[in-house]
Scaffold this motif. Structure first.
Motif, PDB file in Angstrom:
ATOM      1  N   ASN A   1      19.468  34.031  64.488  1.00 23.89           N
ATOM      2  CA  ASN A   1      18.121  33.663  64.018  1.00 23.89           C
ATOM      3  C   ASN A   1      17.951  33.817  62.514  1.00 23.89           C
ATOM      4  N   ASP A   2      18.902  34.516  61.873  1.00 27.47           N
ATOM      5  CA  ASP A   2      18.789  34.736  60.428  1.00 27.47           C
ATOM      6  C   ASP A   2      19.572  33.700  59.625  1.00 27.47           C
ATOM      7  N   SER A   3      19.936  32.609  60.257  1.00 27.12           N
ATOM      8  CA  SER A   3      20.868  31.688  59.592  1.00 27.12           C
ATOM      9  C   SER A   3      20.176  30.456  59.021  1.00 27.12           C
ATOM     10  N   ASN A   4      18.862  30.514  58.759  1.00 22.90           N
ATOM     11  CA  ASN A   4      18.179  29.307  58.284  1.00 22.90           C
ATOM     12  C   ASN A   4      18.887  28.711  57.058  1.00 22.90           C
ATOM     13  N   GLY A   5      19.240  27.430  57.140  1.00 23.26           N
ATOM     14  CA  GLY A   5      19.936  26.775  56.032  1.00 23.26           C
ATOM     15  C   GLY A   5      21.439  27.018  56.055  1.00 23.26           C
ATOM     16  N   GLY A   6      21.937  27.607  57.133  1.00 24.58           N
ATOM     17  CA  GLY A   6      23.370  27.920  57.191  1.00 24.58           C
ATOM     18  C   GLY A   6      24.218  26.708  57.564  1.00 24.58           C
ATOM     19  N   LEU A   7      25.429  26.684  57.030  1.00 21.83           N
ATOM     20  CA  LEU A   7      26.400  25.645  57.369  1.00 21.83           C
ATOM     21  C   LEU A   7      27.530  26.323  58.139  1.00 21.83           C
ATOM     22  N   MET A   8      27.680  25.964  59.402  1.00 19.27           N
ATOM     23  CA  MET A   8      28.694  26.619  60.218  1.00 19.27           C
ATOM     24  C   MET A   8      29.972  25.797  60.214  1.00 19.27           C
ATOM     25  N   LYS A   9      30.990  26.345  59.527  1.00 20.95           N
ATOM     26  CA  LYS A   9      32.293  25.663  59.480  1.00 20.95           C
ATOM     27  C   LYS A   9      33.108  26.100  60.689  1.00 20.95           C
ATOM     28  N   ILE A  10      33.868  25.183  61.240  1.00 19.67           N
ATOM     29  CA  ILE A  10      34.766  25.553  62.343  1.00 19.67           C
ATOM     30  C   ILE A  10      36.056  24.758  62.193  1.00 19.67           C
ATOM     31  N   TRP A  11      37.175  25.439  62.352  1.00 15.05           N
ATOM     32  CA  TRP A  11      38.473  24.780  62.176  1.00 15.05           C
ATOM     33  C   TRP A  11      39.525  25.543  62.959  1.00 15.05           C
ATOM     34  N   LYS A  12      40.728  24.991  62.999  1.00 15.56           N
ATOM     35  CA  LYS A  12      41.816  25.615  63.760  1.00 15.56           C
ATOM     36  C   LYS A  12      43.034  25.790  62.868  1.00 15.56           C
ATOM     37  N   GLU A  13      43.675  26.929  63.033  1.00 15.05           N
ATOM     38  CA  GLU A  13      44.927  27.194  62.296  1.00 15.05           C
ATOM     39  C   GLU A  13      45.894  27.850  63.244  1.00 15.05           C
ATOM     40  N   ASN A  14      47.113  27.362  63.313  1.00 21.20           N
ATOM     41  CA  ASN A  14      48.116  27.901  64.231  1.00 21.20           C
ATOM     42  C   ASN A  14      47.562  28.079  65.646  1.00 21.20           C
ATOM     43  N   GLY A  15      46.763  27.117  66.065  1.00 23.91           N
ATOM     44  CA  GLY A  15      46.243  27.146  67.433  1.00 23.91           C
ATOM     45  C   GLY A  15      45.049  28.055  67.636  1.00 23.91           C
ATOM     46  N   GLN A  16      44.623  28.770  66.603  1.00 19.04           N
ATOM     47  CA  GLN A  16      43.496  29.702  66.722  1.00 19.04           C
ATOM     48  C   GLN A  16      42.256  29.079  66.071  1.00 19.04           C
ATOM     49  N   VAL A  17      41.116  29.134  66.768  1.00 14.79           N
ATOM     50  CA  VAL A  17      39.873  28.577  66.216  1.00 14.79           C
ATOM     51  C   VAL A  17      39.184  29.638  65.349  1.00 14.79           C
ATOM     52  N   PHE A  18      38.766  29.209  64.155  1.00 20.59           N
ATOM     53  CA  PHE A  18      38.034  30.095  63.238  1.00 20.59           C
ATOM     54  C   PHE A  18      36.685  29.481  62.918  1.00 20.59           C
ATOM     55  N   GLN A  19      35.721  30.322  62.594  1.00 23.91           N
ATOM     56  CA  GLN A  19      34.462  29.784  62.076  1.00 23.91           C
ATOM     57  C   GLN A  19      33.921  30.701  60.993  1.00 23.91           C
ATOM     58  N   GLU A  20      33.126  30.103  60.133  1.00 22.36           N
ATOM     59  CA  GLU A  20      32.546  30.873  59.032  1.00 22.36           C
ATOM     60  C   GLU A  20      31.180  30.291  58.699  1.00 22.36           C
ATOM     61  N   LEU A  21      30.198  31.178  58.558  1.00 23.34           N
ATOM     62  CA  LEU A  21      28.851  30.726  58.177  1.00 23.34           C
ATOM     63  C   LEU A  21      28.769  30.703  56.652  1.00 23.34           C
ATOM     64  N   LEU A  22      28.421  29.538  56.128  1.00 21.01           N
ATOM     65  CA  LEU A  22      28.288  29.400  54.679  1.00 21.01           C
ATOM     66  C   LEU A  22      26.805  29.311  54.338  1.00 21.01           C
ATOM     67  N   MET A  23      26.334  30.219  53.493  1.00 26.39           N
ATOM     68  CA  MET A  23      24.955  30.134  53.005  1.00 26.39           C
ATOM     69  C   MET A  23      25.062  29.690  51.555  1.00 26.39           C
ATOM     70  N   MET A  24      24.420  28.572  51.217  1.00 24.13           N
ATOM     71  CA  MET A  24      24.502  28.050  49.852  1.00 24.13           C
ATOM     72  C   MET A  24      23.923  29.053  48.866  1.00 24.13           C
ATOM     73  N   ASP A  25      24.468  29.058  47.660  1.00 21.73           N
ATOM     74  CA  ASP A  25      24.019  29.961  46.607  1.00 21.73           C
ATOM     75  C   ASP A  25      22.617  29.551  46.152  1.00 21.73           C
ATOM     76  N   LYS A  26      21.651  30.485  46.297  1.00 20.51           N
ATOM     77  CA  LYS A  26      20.282  30.144  45.907  1.00 20.51           C
ATOM     78  C   LYS A  26      19.924  30.733  44.542  1.00 20.51           C
ATOM     79  N   SER A  27      20.915  31.340  43.860  1.00 23.52           N
ATOM     80  CA  SER A  27      20.595  31.987  42.596  1.00 23.52           C
ATOM     81  C   SER A  27      20.175  30.935  41.565  1.00 23.52           C
ATOM     82  N   THR A  28      19.389  31.372  40.600  1.00 19.93           N
ATOM     83  CA  THR A  28      18.889  30.428  39.608  1.00 19.93           C
ATOM     84  C   THR A  28      20.000  30.064  38.628  1.00 19.93           C
TER      85      THR A  28
END
Ligand SMILES: NC(=O)c1ccc[n+]([C@@H]2O[C@H](COP(=O)([O-])OP(=O)(O)OC[C@H]3O[C@@H](n4cnc5c(N)ncnc54)[C@H](O)[C@@H]3O)[C@@H](O)[C@H]2O)c1
Ligand SMILES: CCCCC/C=C\C=C\[C@H](O)C/C=C\C/C=C\CCCC(=O)O
Length: 280
Positions: free
Chosen positions: A235-262
């Motif tokens: 629920n805290d992921s507003n604006g999140g980009l969820m990447k998902i990919w596979k390497e050596n047969g293993q699935v990985f994911q990572e939540l990317l939050m864009m940089d909001k700094s000025t």
């Protein structure tokens, strides 16, 4: 992190007949959600609806034929979902295609229709306008957060566009008042009809440019669907980009939050090249 429980929630999904959309449809129904999905495919759409009804006899699933590039059809399909469920609390704009020879159509489906679907869902969900709130996911691609991919520049552009559109709305100062959470799904290459087909256990990639690629680490549609649920559960992921990919047969994911700094404007950032009058 707290979960959005989809049980008994009304959900609208575009492009659910095959591929990633179908895998998400199945997983949503397994969680007890009520789903209306639309698709341009008038053969696979009803087939998938029938298969889902067989698999989930007490579930609530219905298919509506719809070309998402037709604003009236998209609106009618969304309205049917609202009428059927009372409210739509999760909208997934998933329908997409890759066809650089027909690039205006790619923009119409991947970008214009996803934007239209998002705005329709936002208008319906907004708590400050009497709605129940909800979640809007746009299905982009890992190349939304990647450098340009030469084989499919227009496809890539539409995916970047949807990342920009979605994170912009998530960043609205009225976000709390809207009560709407936004997310972008960013899978790496998947073995779906979008780009490949399978015969006798052998995978055939459609596009000449990528035929030489090794597909062993491409995701299955089901694996790609995990990203939706990880993002949905947060629920805290507003604006999140969820990447998902596979390497050596293993699935990985990572939540990317864009940089909001000025934008850095002080000498503290000595590493940046200062603009001199001569540069202008
Ligand atoms: N397959 C991949 O490698 C991959 C990777 C990352 C992201 N994506 C994205 O995931 C989404 C789903 O792709 P997929 O791989 O499942 O593809 P797919 O071709 O298997 O499924 C796409 C679905 O969208 C439907 N569709 C296409 N145009 C439509 C229209 N005008 N109106 C209504 N429905 C329409 C198709 O009929 C199909 O059922 C797309 O947005 C795609 O860009 C795919
Ligand atoms: C790796 C390119 C294969 C082409 C796959 C076809 C369609 C994929 C659609 C996805 O939305 C995009 C996924 C992956 C492409 C993104 C980046 C390319 C990375 C290069 C690489 O991993 O080899």
């Amino acid at each position: 992190m707290s979960k959005m429980d989809v049980k008994d929630k009304g959900i609208f999904l575009t492009g659910g007949a095959v591929g990633i959309g179908r895998a998400v449809l199945e997983a949503l129904l397994a969680r007890g959600a009520k789903v209306l999905f639309c698709d341009i495919d008038k053969v696979k759409g009803p087939e998938t609806e029938a298969e889902m009804r067989k698999q989930f006899p007490s579930g609530d699933v219905s298919f509506v034929p719809c070309d998402v590039t037709n604003a009236d059809q998209l609106k009618a399909a969304f309205t049917q979902a609202v009428t059927r469920f009372g409210a739509v609390e999760l909208c997934i704009n998933n329908a997409g295609l890759m066809d650089e020879q027909n690039w205006e159509r790619v923009i119409a489906v991947n970008q214009v229709a996803q934007i239209r679907g998002s705005l329709m869902a936002l208008e319906h969900m907004r708590r400050d306008r009497g709605g129940r709130g909800g979640v809007i996911f746009n299905v982009a691609s890992i190349n939304a957060v990647y450098y340009g991919v030469w084989e499919f520049p227009v496809y890539t552009a539409t995916k970047h566009a949807m990342a920009g559109f979605t994170t912009s709305w998530a960043n609205s100062p009225d976000s709390e008042a809207h009560g709407v959470r936004w997310g972008v799904i960013c899978p790496h290459a998947c073995l779906t009809a979008l780009n490949a087909w399978e015969r006798d256990g052998q995978v055939y990639v459609k596009m000449d440019e990528v035929k030489a690629r090794d597909t062993t680490n491409w995701l299955t549609a089901k694996e790609a669907s995990y990203a939706f649920f990880t993002l949905l559960d947060d629920n805290d992921s507003n604006g999140g980009l969820m990447k998902i990919w596979k390497e050596n047969g293993q699935v990985f994911q990572e939540l990317l939050m864009m940089d909001k700094s000025t934008v850095p404007i002080t000498d503290l950032y000595a590493k940046y090249k200062k603009v001199q009058p001569a540069d202008q």
